[in-house]
Design a protein around this motif. Structure first.
Motif, PDB file in Angstrom:
ATOM      1  N   SER A 144     107.534 -97.877  97.944  1.00  0.00           N
ATOM      2  CA  SER A 144     106.737 -96.714  98.347  1.00  0.00           C
ATOM      3  C   SER A 144     105.436 -97.093  99.045  1.00  0.00           C
ATOM      4  O   SER A 144     104.824 -96.256  99.719  1.00  0.00           O
ATOM      5  N   ARG A 187     105.398-100.818  90.196  1.00  0.00           N
ATOM      6  CA  ARG A 187     106.603-100.263  90.815  1.00  0.00           C
ATOM      7  C   ARG A 187     107.121 -99.044  90.056  1.00  0.00           C
ATOM      8  O   ARG A 187     107.972 -98.304  90.563  1.00  0.00           O
ATOM      9  N   GLU A 195     101.394 -95.019  97.385  1.00  0.00           N
ATOM     10  CA  GLU A 195     101.407 -95.301  98.819  1.00  0.00           C
ATOM     11  C   GLU A 195     100.292 -96.248  99.239  1.00  0.00           C
ATOM     12  O   GLU A 195     100.470 -97.053 100.149  1.00  0.00           O
ATOM     13  N   GLN A 221     102.558 -98.099 101.526  1.00  0.00           N
ATOM     14  CA  GLN A 221     102.381 -97.969 102.970  1.00  0.00           C
ATOM     15  C   GLN A 221     101.180 -98.739 103.498  1.00  0.00           C
ATOM     16  O   GLN A 221     101.141 -99.082 104.680  1.00  0.00           O
ATOM     17  N   GLN A 230      99.290 -91.510  93.873  1.00  0.00           N
ATOM     18  CA  GLN A 230      99.626 -91.928  95.232  1.00  0.00           C
ATOM     19  C   GLN A 230      98.676 -93.006  95.747  1.00  0.00           C
ATOM     20  O   GLN A 230      99.062 -93.846  96.559  1.00  0.00           O
ATOM     21  N   SER A 258     106.391 -94.258  91.426  1.00  0.00           N
ATOM     22  CA  SER A 258     107.300 -94.048  92.557  1.00  0.00           C
ATOM     23  C   SER A 258     106.625 -93.396  93.754  1.00  0.00           C
ATOM     24  O   SER A 258     107.164 -93.430  94.863  1.00  0.00           O
ATOM     25  N   SER A 259     105.437 -92.807  93.566  1.00  0.00           N
ATOM     26  CA  SER A 259     104.725 -92.151  94.666  1.00  0.00           C
ATOM     27  C   SER A 259     103.581 -92.993  95.214  1.00  0.00           C
ATOM     28  O   SER A 259     102.871 -92.550  96.124  1.00  0.00           O
TER      29      SER A 259
END
Length: 457
Positions: free
Chosen positions: A410, A347, A353, A412, A321, A350-351
């Motif tokens: 994903s 990419r 962040e 952030q 993450q 998928s997790s």
């Protein structure tokens, strides 16, 4: 936006306000970097001025959290008493040393009027008078304190106290026992010398423990106590292995990383990277086996072969993450990577962040094209001069991060750190820095934008 809100059912408007009431902020002193939600009343305050309906819906959010830093805020608590009494659930107390005995008494007398108060976050020293007042409050269930050093001395009731972080350098934590026997809980535990800990420590319990940090050194560490320890702490969700001196992971291998280390060795890439921090997270459904925990955070130093290392990381740790990439040494043309090649591998996570990039500007490229435009600087004669190296790095990283978010849904946030000597050839004349957090904003149009400011020094 206001017109749309007025047409929606009130339950849906309330849900929208619940989303607007918090913002993601970087968690301080945490590595690999993490984000946490912090109260934010900016948007709701603006909406509360539209009409009576939105004002009524906004009040529970505007007054849910109250910060007190001195006498002025104590008076505000008294002046707005009915609203705070009805809505306030969290009280944040800072700089309590500014309050003399009389003002502290006013604060303590005001606490019973906060009928819904559940949590008090004390970010300064907690005295005996305030602690007693909080224990007597019927609805307060949690008193957060930064460390045990902030607690009053003596045999006081600590049944509501949760210490945010406590440290152990020795398996014998006798100095903590008296406090825990009086009800104190520990949220985060830092073990400074894990090489001293044996199976006996696995039988110890720390009520309320959520996070465990192990400060690794050059000595080998046995983690045979860890499965029993994690089984005894059901709220323990994260364990961090911190190798600040790059002494441990270069010499020893943890069971959770053995497959990755083996693959890297088979590819003859052991010298291409160094691991300095590793975070593992407990799955929602997990047995007592530590082997079932997942690697979700990683900080590595990259010397070469970035694409190959990232590919191997994905094969071993697909649930990462948070990833921090630190590039070592001076940049050379042969060690620059096309940003689209980096994106193609990242990419896959998928997790993912949070992506932290340290000294990456000159390690990335977009072919021969440079699609960013740095602002010129004002010289001593008030004439515009060529952009500084810091301005160029800032513009380039803003462009690179924008390209990342368009292709990695994903993501952030970014943690950016760029630095170099003013005279890079000879490594002298001081250093410049460009650093800061950039957040990802999902625009109404469906596009994703990078927002935030990088600080230049």
């Amino acid at each position: 936006m206001c017109r749309i809100l007025l047409l929606l059912p009130e339950e849906l408007v309330h849900s929208i306000f619940s989303y607007l009431a918090y913002r993601l902020e970087p968690r301080m002193h945490c590595e690999p970097p993490e984000l946490q939600y912090e109260p934010d009343s900016t948007d709701i305050l603006s909406l509360s001025l539209v009409n009576r309906q939105l004002r009524r819906i906004s009040l529970p959010f505007l007054f849910a959290s109250l910060r007190i830093r001195g006498l002025k805020d104590v008076k505000k608590l008294m002046d707005q008493g009915p609203l705070f009494s009805k809505y306030t659930k969290t009280l944040i107390l800072r700089m309590l040393f500014l309050l003399d005995e009389g003002r502290m008494e006013i604060l303590c007398q005001s606490l019973p009027h906060l009928k819904r108060l559940a949590c008090v976050d004390i970010r300064s020293e907690l005295n005996f008078t305030l602690l007693n007042a909080l224990h007597e409050h019927p609805s307060v269930s949690t008193i957060l304190v930064a460390s045990t050093q902030k607690l009053p001395k003596g045999s006081v009731d600590l049944s509501k106290v949760v210490v945010k972080q406590s440290a152990l350098s020795n398996p014998s934590h006798s100095w903590l026992v008296p406090r825990m026997e009086r009800g104190m809980k520990v949220s985060q535990l830092l073990i400074r010398r894990p090489e001293l800990f044996t199976n006996e420590f696995g039988l110890r319990t720390f009520e309320g423990l959520c996070e465990l940090d192990l400060l690794m050194r050059h000595l080998p560490v046995t983690l045979s106590w860890l499965p029993e320890f994690t089984a005894a702490h059901p709220y323990l969700k994260k364990i961090r292995f911190i190798d600040e001196r790059n002494d441990f992971f270069s010499r020893h291998t943890l069971p959770l990383t053995s497959s990755f280390v083996k693959e890297v060795s088979n590819k003859q890439l052991s010298d291409a990277y160094s691991t300095i921090r590793l975070s593992i997270t407990r799955p929602a459904i997990c047995s007592t086996s530590i082997e079932e925990w997942r690697v979700t955070g990683l900080t590595i130093i990259i010397r070469s072969s970035l694409i190959e290392i990232l590919s191997l990381l994905y094969s071993s740790f697909p649930e990462i993450q948070t990833l921090r990439l630190e590039f070592a040494g001076r940049s050379t043309p042969g060690l620059a990577y096309h940003i689209d090649d980096v994106i193609a591998v990242l990419r896959l996570f998928s997790s993912l962040e949070i992506l932290a990039l340290h000294c990456s500007f000159k390690r990335l490229h977009f072919g021969r094209r440079k699609l960013w435009c740095a602002l010129p600087r004002v010289g001593n004669t008030s004439q515009l001069e060529a952009p500084s190296a810091a301005n160029i790095a800032e513009a380039g990283m803003l462009w690179y991060t924008s390209r990342f978010v368009q292709r990695i849904p994903s993501l952030q946030a970014f943690d950016i750190h760029e630095e170099a000597y003013y005279d890079e050839e000879f490594g002298c004349s001081g250093r410049w820095f460009v650093k800061g957090w950039l957040n990802v904003l999902n625009a109404p149009s469906g596009s994703r934008e990078v927002v935030g400011t990088l600080n230049k020094t």
